[in-house]
Write a protein that holds these residues in place. Sequence first.
Motif, mmCIF file in Angstrom:
data_model
loop_
_atom_site.group_PDB
_atom_site.id
_atom_site.type_symbol
_atom_site.label_atom_id
_atom_site.label_comp_id
_atom_site.label_asym_id
_atom_site.label_seq_id
_atom_site.Cartn_x
_atom_site.Cartn_y
_atom_site.Cartn_z
ATOM 1 N N ASN A 104 0.795 -1.175 -0.103
ATOM 2 C CA ASN A 104 0.035 -0.035 -0.025
ATOM 3 C C ASN A 104 0.735 1.451 -0.106
ATOM 4 O OD1 ASN A 104 -2.915 -0.466 -0.339
ATOM 5 N ND2 ASN A 104 -2.486 -1.285 1.975
ATOM 6 N N MET A 105 2.096 1.010 0.151
ATOM 7 C CA MET A 105 2.932 2.368 0.158
ATOM 8 C C MET A 105 3.233 3.052 -1.251
ATOM 9 S SD MET A 105 5.400 2.171 3.318
ATOM 10 C CE MET A 105 6.315 0.411 2.870
ATOM 11 N N ASP A 106 3.181 4.035 -1.187
ATOM 12 C CA ASP A 106 3.376 4.772 -2.404
ATOM 13 C C ASP A 106 4.772 5.687 -2.237
ATOM 14 O OD1 ASP A 106 1.408 6.936 -4.662
ATOM 15 O OD2 ASP A 106 3.456 6.368 -4.834
ATOM 16 N N ILE A 107 5.808 5.000 -1.868
ATOM 17 C CA ILE A 107 7.023 5.779 -1.677
ATOM 18 C C ILE A 107 7.447 6.069 -3.000
ATOM 19 C CG2 ILE A 107 9.135 5.849 -0.614
ATOM 20 C CD1 ILE A 107 8.311 3.929 1.343
ATOM 21 N N GLY A 108 7.990 7.299 -3.340
ATOM 22 C CA GLY A 108 8.647 7.541 -4.762
ATOM 23 C C GLY A 108 9.977 6.580 -4.621
ATOM 24 N N PHE A 168 -1.602 1.634 6.323
ATOM 25 C CA PHE A 168 -0.577 2.547 6.282
ATOM 26 C C PHE A 168 0.165 2.568 7.551
ATOM 27 C CE2 PHE A 168 0.235 4.440 2.564
ATOM 28 C CZ PHE A 168 0.140 5.848 2.496
ATOM 29 N N GLY A 207 9.745 13.368 -2.533
ATOM 30 C CA GLY A 207 9.397 12.262 -3.256
ATOM 31 C C GLY A 207 8.465 11.173 -2.852
ATOM 32 N N SER A 257 5.471 9.764 -0.998
ATOM 33 C CA SER A 257 4.009 10.231 -1.079
ATOM 34 C C SER A 257 3.489 9.462 -0.205
ATOM 35 C CB SER A 257 3.151 10.054 -2.474
ATOM 36 O OG SER A 257 2.258 9.163 -2.449
#
Lengths: 390, 409, 244
Positions: free
Chosen positions: A336-340, B263, B357, B359
Amino acid sequence: MGLAIFIFIDSWLLGAQRESERNLIWYETSSARVLNQQYWEEKDQLPLKYVIENPEAVTDRLQELNIPAAPRIVFGGELIVRENPFEQDGSLPVKIFAIDPEKDNRVFRFNETIKEGRSLKSGEENILMGAWMAEDLGAEIGYPLTILTTTRDGYIQTIDVKIVGIINCPNPVINRSSIFLPLDIADRYLEMHGAITEINLKLPERADADLMASSIEKELGTDFPGLEILSWKTLAGDFVALAGMKQSATRMILFLVFIIVAVGVSNTMLMAIYERFRELGMMRALGMKDSQIRLAFLFESGGIGLIGSVLGILLGTILCFWIINRGIDLTFMSRNMDIGYRIAGISRGAWHPEALVYAFFFGIILSVAVTFFPTRRALKMTITDCLRYQ
Amino acid sequence: MKLATIAARNIMRNKRRSILSITAIAMATMSIVFLFSFLEGMKNDLACNLQTYYTGEIRVRNNNYGKYEYLTPLHLRIEAYEDVLKIIERNNSVKTLSPRIRFPAGIYRNGEIYRALGMGVDFQREKSYQDIESRIIKGRLPETGKKETLLGADLAREIGVTTGDKITILATTMRRGSNAVTLRITGIASFPVESFNKKYLLIPLDRVQKLLRMDGSVTEIIMKLKKGSSSMVSEQLNTALRAAGREELEIKSWKKIPSSYSFIETASSMYNFIALFFFILASSVIINTTMMVIHERRREIGTIGAMGMTGGEIIRLFFIETVFLSTAGSLIGVILGIGVTVPLSITGIHFGKAMEGFSMEISNSIYPALNLKSTALVFVYSVCMASLATLLPSIKAARVKPVEALRNE
Amino acid sequence: MKNILLPILAAFAIPVSVLAISAEDVVRKLEKNTVIKTAWTDGCLLIHDRFGTKKTTFISYSRGADTMLIEFTSVEEEGMKILRTSNEIYLFYPDAEELIRMQGAALKESVLGSDMSYEDMTGDKSLLTSYRATLEGIEEVDGAACYKVNLEAKSSDVPYYREIMWIDKELFIYRQIHKFSRSGKLLKEISINNIRQVSGKNIPFHMVLKDTLKRNSSTEFFINDIKINLHLDPDIFSLEELTW
């Protein structure tokens, strides 16, 4: 022992960064890309206007330079799905990568990441879909869908395809919003007449991408004007910014580790030294010169440091092997993470020889340094005090 | 002679050695204390951001909104929202409320349309809900009823606007028509959460209602509760709303909202992982040190043995010694750890640009949070660890015959 | 439809080559009939989609085939106007202080959530400049015999590569239009019902537009009242006027 751990951790953390770099390079940007000069400014529109007209000639030339190259057409469109067999009617904006199934593997590594189904074959109207997109849509192998897009000339175009494979690659951006199509299909439907939007290059892993990119650009410049080559650093701007942050976090962690390790090492050495005060006293009593004694001790501690370092490195290397090749499965975390920062799934270490070398020397130097001061002290004391030392 | 006294004397006698041991233990302990606080700080931060910017502690929405969420179904809304607010405010556990309308907005500028997200908020309430005034880096908050907006800093930069400029935004109305409005940018804000900075425009709620033609409605109401509120609050609110006939609304506690909670969970597991790792590292140092000490003092053990001490007594002696040493070490470590953490908890550690960067909803600065409970735990752990570490080697050493021990160099 | 048409065609047995008229002629006559010098229309749109039906009313002024001003009169769209000139589309909203020009990719968006896109509203040139026309015989649509004309794009300034029009043999107005993607997939279906004569011209009073990629979705166009060839002040179609 301490050294081993230091090396291990350093390797792992660096590995994470390298992994991310690698993910980026292997799956998203390639080491460098050949583009029409005007493409980059409007890249967000995915324009079919600015193309490379004669890709074969360019790839051949690159071959002469021993650089593997993969041509692609990248374009945007909408994916249209129907309630049967998907969950609901819907449409989704997507980025479509049309790849040459044979050549693409020279540069990218998608074939390794096919989770279900099989890879693409030229001539088939099939697509590969990213795993997360498939999950969101409830897609499975064999499901049909329609791609809505426009041809190079501007006509509305539809391509009816079937899902033939699902990709689960470590790069979340790919997993989430991309699909793959054979190049010849795209060429036909988009009426590209052989032109493509980009050629992706693979450069040696540790090469300075920017430097190589500009030198290749010069090479090609004479015969193929109007092209430019961008390295992955430019292609993925946000990654570079993020790497900066990760550096500081990494450094902080490494620093802490360092302290702990340094303390351990000096601790050990110091204790060893003090133990031998009496020995030192005896040597003096027996008539050895101060400088000789000092040298002897220093050498000895240097030697111990050496052995310790070597052992540490060996141990660290073994551990590294494990983490680099097997890695630690972090898949459950990154869904679920949207780390760049492009990491998904397995976290691997990476070889960091410089660190090994540093650690090695550091071990030795520290041992020696730590021995130096007590030795000096001992030599200053009277012989009898030395001998009496407990 | 009491063992404890002997132990104490031993320690004092070989000061250097003792100091070394203590230092090692202290450093290890300090690092762990700090690390834990840091991680705790990150977790808190994450939770706080999620609640402030996305889900609140409790969220009220139309039952069916979630099903079509990706289409932003404005018509699946909370009608007569002010009535709902009144009902909710009657509950004593509610601290602040934030009624909101979220919608996709197209910013029309220089012939291009930039995709962004609009949020209609009641700025008066937002002052207390998210302390919005402190986020402003330029200009002021928009006023209710006016055609004004507050932009995230990155969004402003990307479109190339600043306070005083006007922008026109296009949106799809509730009944799927379209409408547009020109707004003056009165302020630019820097939010701790990057995605807010990049994508959001904040507009007075009534203005958005006019734009989207949904008077008296909002798409969601989120709220923060007073500290120490029971977990029953969402139940209570649920009952209250049902009693008032508002059955089309659903109340969810943020923990039950899948995206946000996962999260936190993923973040937590990641942190725990890191913490565990450090633990092992520090432990190894402690063990290492202690073992070395014992080993080094083999001859001493032999001597004492020869002098008549029993094996058991020897072990206990060393054990006590280690307890003393490790207590001292841990204490110092903990104090140092606190000493490092507390000032940082006030000033925060700034990551600044590097967060761009990301998000994932982590702020630019993290405030390490000192958790007394875990600090105490760390203390106890260090002491135990060290003490236990002595056991094995001392047992081994005690077994060796005194003669052997004495002979060994 | 095919099963009905085939026997009918067989009955008529009119091979294409015997037809005295050419495809181009058909199209020319069509355009002569449907392109109106000026018109004032009072109409409404019914937009059907999976969430229900929405009604929108409007008044429009048009000149020729390429210029049109639509003023929406329904409450939901209050004050919104669309101006279409040769190849541009401008949107006016009362609360916006500038006109919004739709261009590029934005033209593919649907108008008011209907099955019609802004792009569908553009297009000024005669069909023959952009398309190659071939006549494919005569088919019956809604009980009326129609020329089936196949149009294939020859220049790249139109969005639909291929269109098929069924043009009424007597009235020279289209009864049905199908629009296709480059690969031949049916994208839009337009059917015209209720054709009436107004001042010598045949006007469709009811049109149904379907985006075939969207299911359960269609848009209906109704004309309540229409006046043609009246005097229209050219300023109506200016940008300045739009901002009023």
